[in-house]
Design an enzyme around this catalytic site. Sequence first.
Site, PDB file in Angstrom:
ATOM      1  CB  CYS A 189      41.904  42.280  52.563  1.00  0.00           C
ATOM      2  SG  CYS A 189      41.796  42.180  50.502  1.00  0.00           S
ATOM      3  CB  CYS A 234      48.076  45.963  48.195  1.00  0.00           C
ATOM      4  SG  CYS A 234      47.975  43.976  48.036  1.00  0.00           S
TER       5      CYS A 234
HETATM    6  N1  DGL Z   1      45.849  41.684  50.366  1.00  0.00           N
HETATM    7  C1  DGL Z   1      45.100  42.321  49.431  1.00  0.00           C
HETATM    8  C2  DGL Z   1      44.675  43.891  49.588  1.00  0.00           C
HETATM    9  O1  DGL Z   1      45.274  44.398  50.611  1.00  0.00           O
HETATM   10  C3  DGL Z   1      44.851  41.887  48.084  1.00  0.00           C
HETATM   11  C4  DGL Z   1      45.194  40.717  47.544  1.00  0.00           C
HETATM   12  C5  DGL Z   1      44.358  40.038  46.298  1.00  0.00           C
HETATM   13  O2  DGL Z   1      44.223  40.813  45.104  1.00  0.00           O
HETATM   14  O3  DGL Z   1      43.776  39.051  46.558  1.00  0.00           O
HETATM   15  O4  DGL Z   1      44.183  44.499  48.711  1.00  0.00           O
END
Ligand code: DGL
Length: 272
Positions: A73, A184
């Site tokens: 993430c 993301c």
């Molecule tokens: N998957 C997450 C990232 O790579 C973010 C998703 C969220 O906002 O929870 O930033």
Amino acid sequence: MNPSILIFDSGVGGLSILQEIRQRLPGADLHYLMDNAFFPYGVKADDVLVQRIVDVCSAAVADVRPDLLVVACNTASTLALHALRNVLTVPVVGVVPAIKVAAGLTSSGHIGLLATPATVNRPYTDRLVEDFAAHCTVHRFGSAELVLWAETFLNTGTVDAKLTPHLQRWIDQQPQMLHVVLGCTHFPLLRDALEQRWPQIQWIDSGAAIARRVETLLAGRGLEARHGILNCRWTGADDGAQGALRFLQALGTVQQASVLSVGNPIQQPSAV
Ligand code: DGL
């Protein structure tokens, strides 16, 4: 013994990283962890988020005892890697926007960064730009919507019709960007839809590089052709984990699927 890797995200986004690791290290046992009780991360205040990430990862590491934690993430990694490394003894691999790759590929000097509102504004991201793309203009777009649409896509197979109008003006700006970083981990799940709509753009994510980094850290373990096990843990409602479970089941047999209880109660998230 198979190496065991804990792969963590707020929602389904980390599955785009898990998939790359599975492909590269089929013999590794993969434990997917999603903090769906606190999803989405990308619009929450930093202080609340750091504490939550440390609490969830600590609980899961104590439970799973992995050889390695991958924070799959960007929103969590650009904020909490330091805090996590302070409290955990297991090696922690973070996922951050592939600005360096895009800066190396562009000839126009114009690159895009598509990430959560939190990630596009982070000092960590500013440093990545200064260190690796000082010769470029980096056009940033923070989108909380795209995160939700990626979740919907994974759960229903449907791409939200607002995707095109949401990004079109940004993509149409001149001089044209031909390289856009998917900063993301949710966004590579929408890669087909993005490529279909904007085929002129090279969409760059960190998945393959992370899998290579994990392979290096595990020093060749996990390369066996025999598949390692797949497990899934989540923190919130079971409903929110169904899409992730289906995705994992398409990769192999899911041995364990259950809620992870996190010691500290959830604090009320505050919007930034
Ligand atoms: N998957 C997450 C990232 O790579 C973010 C998703 C969220 O906002 O929870 O930033």
